[in-house]
Design a protein around this motif. Structure first.
Motif, short mmCIF file in Angstrom:
data_model
loop_
_atom_site.label_atom_id
_atom_site.label_comp_id
_atom_site.label_asym_id
_atom_site.label_seq_id
_atom_site.Cartn_x
_atom_site.Cartn_y
_atom_site.Cartn_z
N LYS A 7 45.49 -17.40 -50.58
CA LYS A 7 45.13 -18.73 -50.11
C LYS A 7 46.10 -19.77 -50.63
N LEU A 8 46.59 -19.58 -51.93
CA LEU A 8 47.53 -20.53 -52.53
C LEU A 8 48.87 -20.48 -51.80
N ILE A 9 49.34 -19.27 -51.45
CA ILE A 9 50.64 -19.11 -50.77
C ILE A 9 50.58 -19.73 -49.38
N ARG A 10 49.47 -19.53 -48.63
CA ARG A 10 49.35 -20.09 -47.29
C ARG A 10 49.37 -21.62 -47.30
N SER A 11 48.82 -22.18 -48.36
CA SER A 11 48.77 -23.65 -48.45
C SER A 11 50.13 -24.25 -48.69
N LEU A 12 51.09 -23.43 -49.20
CA LEU A 12 52.43 -23.94 -49.49
C LEU A 12 53.37 -23.77 -48.31
N ARG A 13 52.97 -23.01 -47.25
CA ARG A 13 53.82 -22.80 -46.09
C ARG A 13 53.94 -24.08 -45.23
N THR A 14 55.13 -24.31 -44.70
CA THR A 14 55.37 -25.47 -43.82
C THR A 14 54.89 -25.14 -42.41
N PRO A 15 54.03 -25.95 -41.81
CA PRO A 15 53.53 -25.66 -40.45
C PRO A 15 54.66 -25.73 -39.43
N LYS A 16 54.65 -24.79 -38.42
CA LYS A 16 55.69 -24.74 -37.40
C LYS A 16 55.45 -25.73 -36.26
N VAL A 17 54.22 -26.11 -36.02
CA VAL A 17 53.86 -27.06 -34.97
C VAL A 17 53.54 -28.41 -35.59
N PRO A 18 54.20 -29.48 -35.12
CA PRO A 18 53.93 -30.79 -35.73
C PRO A 18 52.51 -31.25 -35.47
N THR A 19 52.01 -31.94 -36.48
CA THR A 19 50.66 -32.50 -36.31
C THR A 19 50.73 -33.70 -35.39
N LEU A 20 49.51 -34.25 -35.05
CA LEU A 20 49.44 -35.40 -34.18
C LEU A 20 50.15 -36.60 -34.79
N LYS A 21 50.01 -36.75 -36.09
CA LYS A 21 50.68 -37.86 -36.77
C LYS A 21 52.19 -37.70 -36.76
N GLN A 22 52.63 -36.45 -36.87
CA GLN A 22 54.07 -36.18 -36.89
C GLN A 22 54.71 -36.31 -35.51
N SER A 23 53.92 -36.16 -34.44
CA SER A 23 54.46 -36.13 -33.08
C SER A 23 55.16 -37.42 -32.71
N LYS A 24 54.69 -38.55 -33.28
CA LYS A 24 55.30 -39.82 -32.91
C LYS A 24 56.73 -39.96 -33.41
N PHE A 25 57.15 -39.07 -34.36
CA PHE A 25 58.52 -39.10 -34.86
C PHE A 25 59.41 -38.07 -34.17
N LEU A 26 58.85 -37.41 -33.12
CA LEU A 26 59.56 -36.31 -32.47
C LEU A 26 60.87 -36.78 -31.85
N LEU A 27 60.83 -37.92 -31.14
CA LEU A 27 62.05 -38.41 -30.47
C LEU A 27 63.14 -38.81 -31.46
N ASP A 28 62.75 -39.12 -32.69
CA ASP A 28 63.75 -39.53 -33.69
C ASP A 28 64.58 -38.36 -34.20
N VAL A 29 64.01 -37.16 -34.11
CA VAL A 29 64.72 -35.99 -34.66
C VAL A 29 65.40 -35.17 -33.57
N LEU A 30 65.10 -35.49 -32.28
CA LEU A 30 65.72 -34.74 -31.18
C LEU A 30 67.08 -35.35 -30.82
N SER A 31 67.98 -34.45 -30.44
CA SER A 31 69.29 -34.91 -29.97
C SER A 31 69.15 -35.44 -28.54
N GLN A 32 70.20 -36.17 -28.03
CA GLN A 32 70.18 -36.69 -26.68
C GLN A 32 70.07 -35.57 -25.65
N LYS A 33 70.72 -34.46 -25.90
CA LYS A 33 70.66 -33.32 -24.99
C LYS A 33 69.25 -32.77 -24.90
#
Length: 589
Positions: A7-33
């Motif tokens: 349970k401790l190891i799973r809590s330290l893993r970085t999620p692969k799918v962005p959360t709802l809060k993180q989604s608003k920063f999606l365009l900032d990290v994407l390239s123009q292409k």
């Protein structure tokens, strides 16, 4: 590794799918292409979704069709107002006839081909000599209050039409029924016996049946002041709901609702609201502003409304307008040359153009079949002949020793006294008739005839003019039934009131043909007899046949499935109203 360590190891893993809060920063990290690729995919997905929806809609429409469904209110405009909404008294008022057609049902009715078909009747039989009709009524028919319909209602209605008091209130109806013998065989069978075979007799049975249990006795049924005449009860597809009056007590609107106990196909429409107008200008204005959905216009009122989303229907009625000569009232009209000259001098086409707005055709005689209004049966021997020949009209008078002086024809009589060619032309106070009479007066005065024009009200013309036969020349319309039987209008026995032989035509050979034709069931034989009758009639010029007119019925296109053209009267446009609809739904083909 125990459960706690996992349970401790799973809590330290970085999620692969962005959360709802993180989604608003999606365009900032994407390239123009990457942004262009995502945008392109979004557009593709949108149009794919639209394509799928349209395809499904088209597929659904290919397998379905719009059809009528229950609901909706028809707002009908009419010129005039109701007086007696009772089959016994509605003959003289088109507004009453409209309401009677919707509230009442008869033993028979007219279909769209103007054929008489059963309505309240299950079946009937006719004796070999054509005099006895045994009629079996439909069972399980009930009045709006739930009371069963029976042969007693039929007997009561016929007895009401045979009451002597009806002779003054509706002389034609009384005259039609006074000699008919009627009796009930059982609750659902009646037997009618007539004096002589009469092919169109079933037409007489299209009149609405009265409820005996509500009217109680005949004296109530034939009382013009009875409350029943404004709040009637019948077996038709609609029934009385309410009416609105103005401060003067005049009825301004009349609402009918669907008769839930109607024995035949239930109407789609829930309500019909009749609005009453004093003149056609006001009515047309309300049609233009969509206050009403429909309006009937007489030929002289017919206009090119040119309203979008409105349909116009021509109503062809078995009726002709003519001028009937009365030689008993004016001896000059006993002269064939005078009658012929008067007929040839009338420009009928001018009347049709100037009075009827071209909503009519030249009348070719008294035999009128609506669906064949230009047929050879109507035209007969007038084919190829010029009905309007002013020069010939003058020549005929001159050749018969008439001469012109001061613009008028004169002649010395047997006493060597000079008499002028003069007459009085009488008509009813109706715009169409008055305008037509004025054109006739103009033509006759141009010929050289002194003409006085007398106009009578609807109330007065029958009792003061027609019944006592007090006229020289009468411009009047004769309305026939679906069967072209001219007997009531041209047989010599009908010369006196309440008969309708307004020209006082008397020809024994013609009488014989009319008697034989009305009892003939073979149409081709009947047709030949009518043609022979018309040949005799035309030789004597007892009347000037003017025109057959058409009325217009203008209806909002939202009101669908109207099949109207040939009708017995204007109320006939409502004959199959149970098939009309406003509301629609999709159903499988």
């Amino acid at each position: 590794m125990n459960h706690l360590d996992q349970k401790l190891i799973r809590s330290l893993r970085t999620p692969k799918v962005p959360t709802l809060k993180q989604s608003k920063f999606l365009l900032d990290v994407l390239s123009q292409k990457e942004k262009r690729i995502i945008g392109f995919l979004g557009v593709v997905m949108f149009f794919s979704l639209v394509f799928i929806m349209v395809h499904r809609w088209q597929d659904n429409n290919s397998r379905t069709v719009l059809a009528g469904t229950e609901g909706g209110t028809l707002k009908e405009g009419v010129i005039g107002s109701p007086q007696y909404i009772n089959p016994l008294f509605s003959h003289s008022n088109p507004v009453d006839q409209d309401l009677v057609a919707l509230i009442f049902s008869g033993l028979y009715k007219y279909n769209s081909d103007l054929k008489v078909v059963p309505d309240l009747v299950d079946k009937h039989s006719i004796s070999g000599d054509g005099k006895v009709y045994r009629i079996s009524l439909k069972k399980d028919v009930v009045w709006p209050d739930g009371k069963s319909f029976s042969s007693e209602d039929v007997l009561f209605t016929i007895q009401s039409m045979q009451h002597p008091d009806l002779r003054k209130l509706n002389p034609m109806l009384y005259n039609t029924w006074k000699d008919v013998q009627v009796k009930t065989i059982d609750d659902f069978t009646v037997e009618l016996t007539i004096a002589r075979s009469f092919t169109p007799f079933l037409e007489n049975l299209t009149i609405g049946i009265l409820p005996k249990h509500l009217l109680k006795d005949v004296s109530t049924a034939i009382n013009p002041l009875s409350e029943f005449n404004l709040k009637p009860v019948g077996l038709g597809p609609f029934q009385f709901k309410s009416m609105d009056k103005d401060k003067a007590g005049m009825i301004k609107s009349y609402t009918l609702m669907k008769n839930d106990k109607y024995f035949d196909k239930a109407p789609w429409l829930e309500n019909i609201i009749f609005s009453f107008y004093d003149n056609h200008e006001e009515a047309v204005g309300n049609l233009r502003s969509r206050v009403i959905d429909s309006l009937t216009l007489a030929p002289h009122e017919a206009i090119n409304v040119n309203l979008k989303k409105f349909n116009t229907y021509d109503l062809v009625i078995p009726k002709y307008t003519a001028i009937f000569f009365n030689g008993l009232n004016n001896q000059l009209l006993n002269n064939l040359a005078v009658r012929q000259s008067l007929s040839l001098s009338v420009d009928r086409n001018k009347i049709i153009k100037m009075v009827l707005n071209n909503h009519g055709v030249v009348s070719r005689g008294p035999i009128v079949i609506p669906e064949k209004i230009d047929s050879t049966l109507v035209q007969t021997n007038t084919d190829g002949k010029d009905l309007y020949n002013f020069q010939k009209a003058e020549e005929i008078l001159v050749s018969n020793k008439w001469y012109k002086e001061d613009g008028y024809f004169k002649k010395k009589n047997s006493n060597n006294a000079v008499e002028s060619l003069q007459l009085t032309l009488v008509t009813i106070d109706h715009p169409e008739n008055v305008k037509a009479a004025m054109f006739v007066k103009e033509d006759w005065e141009k010929l050289g005839v002194k003409v006085k024009l007398d106009i009578y009200s609807t109330e007065d013309i029958y009792y003061k003019v027609i019944e006592p036969r007090k006229y020289d020349a009468l411009l009047y319309a004769e309305q026939l039934g679906a069967d072209p039987d001219p007997y009531p209008y041209w047989h010599s026995l009908e010369r006196k009131s309440p008969g309708l032989n307004l020209a006082l035509f008397n020809n024994p050979e013609a009488d014989k043909l009319l008697e034989e034709a009305r009892g003939e069931h073979n149409f081709e034989i009947q047709r030949k007899k009518y043609l022979a009758f018309q040949e005799l009639l035309f030789k004597e010029y007892p009347a000037v046949f003017l025109y057959n007119s058409f009325s217009q019925y203008i209806v909002n296109s939202q009101v669908q499935n109207i099949q109207t053209k040939n009708v017995v009267n204007l109320a006939g446009r409502l004959e199959e109203i149970e098939n009309w609809y406003i509301k629609v739904k999709r159903v499988l083909k």
